[in-house]
Design an enzyme around this catalytic site. Structure first.
Site, mmCIF file in Angstrom:
data_model
loop_
_atom_site.group_PDB
_atom_site.id
_atom_site.type_symbol
_atom_site.label_atom_id
_atom_site.label_comp_id
_atom_site.label_asym_id
_atom_site.label_seq_id
_atom_site.Cartn_x
_atom_site.Cartn_y
_atom_site.Cartn_z
ATOM 1 N N GLY A 9 71.828 -2.031 33.941
ATOM 2 C CA GLY A 9 72.546 -1.430 32.825
ATOM 3 C C GLY A 9 73.287 -0.164 33.224
ATOM 4 N N GLY B 126 74.840 1.798 31.010
ATOM 5 C CA GLY B 126 75.028 2.596 29.793
ATOM 6 C C GLY B 126 74.640 4.036 30.055
ATOM 7 N N PHE B 127 74.376 4.782 28.995
ATOM 8 C CA PHE B 127 74.050 6.204 29.163
ATOM 9 C C PHE B 127 72.820 6.400 30.046
ATOM 10 C CE2 PHE B 127 76.483 6.509 25.138
ATOM 11 C CZ PHE B 127 77.428 7.407 25.569
ATOM 12 N N GLY B 128 71.760 5.571 29.825
ATOM 13 C CA GLY B 128 70.531 5.737 30.592
ATOM 14 C C GLY B 128 70.692 5.331 32.054
ATOM 15 N N VAL C 14 72.129 -10.344 34.211
ATOM 16 C CA VAL C 14 70.727 -10.590 34.562
ATOM 17 C C VAL C 14 70.138 -11.556 33.538
ATOM 18 C CG1 VAL C 14 68.460 -9.564 34.961
ATOM 19 C CG2 VAL C 14 70.532 -8.291 35.550
ATOM 20 N N GLU D 79 80.741 6.370 9.982
ATOM 21 C CA GLU D 79 81.970 6.684 10.715
ATOM 22 C C GLU D 79 82.982 5.542 10.607
ATOM 23 O OE1 GLU D 79 80.350 7.846 14.603
ATOM 24 O OE2 GLU D 79 80.481 9.939 13.942
ATOM 25 N N ALA E 64 71.622 7.799 22.289
ATOM 26 C CA ALA E 64 71.992 8.177 23.652
ATOM 27 C C ALA E 64 71.126 9.311 24.234
ATOM 28 C CB ALA E 64 73.472 8.547 23.706
#
Lengths: 427, 427
Positions: A14, A16-18, A82, A173, A319
């Site tokens: 991944g 992403g942010f992590g 994966v 939003e 996040a």
């Protein structure tokens, strides 16, 4: 292959942010890192709703992973999906073959939770991937084009009714931006269409918006949305959507062609392949060190992980949890390598914010509560600073400044069928 | 409907260079204009190859038609695919219903000519629509990702062989930009891949490039392309492409996964529905006034029209012909309305230019021949000035400046299957 050298092989799933943070943290560690993602870009998800509402281009909130790691010598990127994690044999099965690991950081993220409602899964839009956002943009713009040619009043009314479900930040939003797109931009593009017929509904099953914030900020959010023309409805739980009308649990029907589902998230499907008992939202329960019980070589972080704070509440799927857990997991991984003690993860809540269109936002940072223009300016600043890549930052800033000054939206293009998933074809 | 008022109804098919210009020209004419296009944007085709090679984002070379005409009161836009022109009953049959006209300006443009070679139509890419360019970008970037994981040398070599067919401006510019993308950008993104294995071939069936220009500029173009690493081959006529290898007419085989076909154009399919005898490339023969013989109420302009210059040569299918014919057709339409005499169209060739990557271009403007940096600067200036919309101009300029200074490409994202037509799925 992996044992030809003694360098430990770390695989991160991944970007992403992590995952991105974890990979960066290991730049100077005595390991080799393989970062795997099914996209070749890191997606800045907080601005996805702006792609959906034609505010920024998809390219501006996505950044090529290889560009991020050009100078990180101990890292390889693999574009792969994966399929399965084989905990027993310490390997991944991907659509590009198998990949062994000595240590695994699973940062596979989350996906939309339709709570088993098939009709929503088939007919509603969600907002997790770049393609989802482009599909919504195309759909909304195409409905306006169709409505301009539609002689039947009821049919036109349904085409111009846009429903967002879910009163969290994404729902708030999206509804705010959609309403502004219609009132400030499309009203000028379609001078002969009665744009006053267009409606944006925000449905929330409970009795307040932004439950993570103080009640006074929730109230301010409702006020701001209503001023911007959003019809906010509480106690409105969606039961089904057949593409033509939404049916609520109380039996009420809303004729519409558009439901944007922002009312639920759960962990990525990959987590299910671990073969372990899962916690709520399909998340993998981890030890306080973020390791899988019985598998100290596997760390799970972000939306995919389930961990409770000291009060027994599940950490939210946001996040800041993912990036802070990336720091903790890589620190613990280094401790494992050197035989030092591991530390339990402690979440420091940086607060949360949501924007409700031009000059309006709410933010809660510890005891500090912001609203109105100052919250909006803070939101702008924080999000701009967090977008990866100076270039994308410039492009987004340019778009925002333009929209703000000229009440315009840059990218109101309909991409044609080739740009969107099947679901988005006009109903 | 159309005769409720006495205002003549003018329908313009196509929001390309010709149609857009014609519609603007009629802003103060005593007519009502309906502009019909199957996309909701005007596409700046000359920069399509830069989308295909990750230089600019699709959004930057497309501009919403409704934004162009916001202030033009006598114009309506319709998003529709015209299926058929019914000359006899003065109406169009579209996927959104029928549309009558008093006067028609047919500016439907051109499409790729595969010369009946089915294997090319199925397996080769072409470069006429925004979706085509995105598909090429995704395909090329994905092949690099696949090649990075490919152990077999021959298979990897085939993946990294990119073939462009056609020595006109589109072929030359695509091949040059592709080679620079690989040598300046992807070589850094894929440090472990032998990028020297990557090859760009430009195949031309005849014996020179850019036949519209002087021989010395053709020679300069070949030299510049070869310096940038493009393998230029003359007398190389493609016979077939099965997705795995190209077979040339002389029997030679080139293993590759990528053929970009830029070796032929013809008029849009819509022209065939006129039911009149067509000229070469499926173009509609028009009178010197640009009217259809027997149908003085119908003007055909641009790629869709066939007209010869005074030396008996067919006018080329290029933007300047389309825009000049738009001026002539709208002037003649006004003359028709007021009973004044019509004028024959005369083409004033503004010259042509092609860029071959950083700092290299060729341009021929009348007797003036430019090459090298000055031609490149001229190319930049002309194209930037012609892009519709100040905002897009800024965005493109920003991207160009960044790429130029940092040897980077902004938008090397793989859009995922939902972004591209079926043809582009990885072979």
């Amino acid at each position: 292959m992996k044992n030809q050298t003694k360098i430990p092989q770390v695989v991160i799933i991944g970007a992403g942010f992590g995952g991105l943070k974890a990979a960066r943290n290991l730049a100077d560690a005595p390991v080799h890192v393989t970062l795997v993602d099914r996209n070749n870009y890191h997606l800045f998800q907080p601005l996805l709703y702006q792609v959906a509402t034609a505010g920024v281009a998809p390219e501006e909130i996505a950044y090529p992973v290889r560009a991020v790691f050009r100078r990180q010598r101990n890292l390889d990127f693999q574009l792969a999906q994966v399929r399965r994690v084989d905990l027993e044999h310490c390997k991944l099965v991907t659509d590009q073959g198998e990949l062994g690991y000595d240590y695994l950081i699973l940062a596979a993220g989350g996906r939309t939770n339709f709570f088993g409602m098939d009709s929503l899964e088939r007919n509603a839009f969600d907002l997790k991937e770049l393609g989802d956002a482009v599909a919504i943009r195309n759909h909304v713009l195409r409905l306006f084009e169709r409505a301009a040619l539609e002689p039947d009043d009821a049919a036109r009314q349904a085409m111009l009714t846009f429903v967002v479900a879910g009163g969290g930040p994404t729902g708030v939003e999206s509804a705010g931006a959609l309403s502004e797109l219609i009132r400030l931009v499309l009203s000028k593009d379609f001078p002969r269409l009665k744009v006053s017929q267009a409606r944006v509904l925000l449905l929330e099953a409970a009795d307040r918006l932004l439950p993570a914030m103080a009640a006074e900020l929730s109230d301010e959010t409702v006020r701001a949305l209503r001023e911007k023309g959003v019809d906010v409805r509480f106690g409105a739980a969606v039961a089904s959507f057949d593409g033509q009308k939404i049916t609520l649990q109380d039996g009420q029907a809303i004729p519409t062609r558009t439901l944007i589902w922002a009312a639920g998230v759960r962990a990525a499907a990959l987590v299910e392949t671990l073969g372990i008992p899962l916690a709520r939202q399909g998340r993998a329960p981890v030890a306080p060190t973020l390791q899988l019980p019985d598998h100290p070589e596997v760390f799970v972080i972000g939306d995919a992980a389930y961990l409770e704070d000291r009060s027994g509440k599940a950490l939210p799927m946001v996040a800041p949890v993912a990036t802070q857990q990336a720091d903790a997991a890589t620190a613990n991984l280094r401790a494992l390598l050197t035989g030092k003690p591991l530390h339990a993860f402690r979440y420091r809540d940086p607060g949360s914010m949501a924007t409700i269109g031009r000059n309006r936002a709410v933010a809660q940072i510890g005891p500090l509560k912001l609203r109105g223009f100052i919250a909006w300016a803070a939101w702008l600043f924080v999000h701009l600073m967090k977008i990866v890549g100076f270039r994308n930052r410039l492009a987004v800033l340019l778009n925002w400044a333009w929209d703000y000054l000229f009440y315009d939206r840059a990218v109101r293009l309909i991409g044609g069928p080739e740009f969107e998933p099947e679901k988005a074809a006009l109903r």
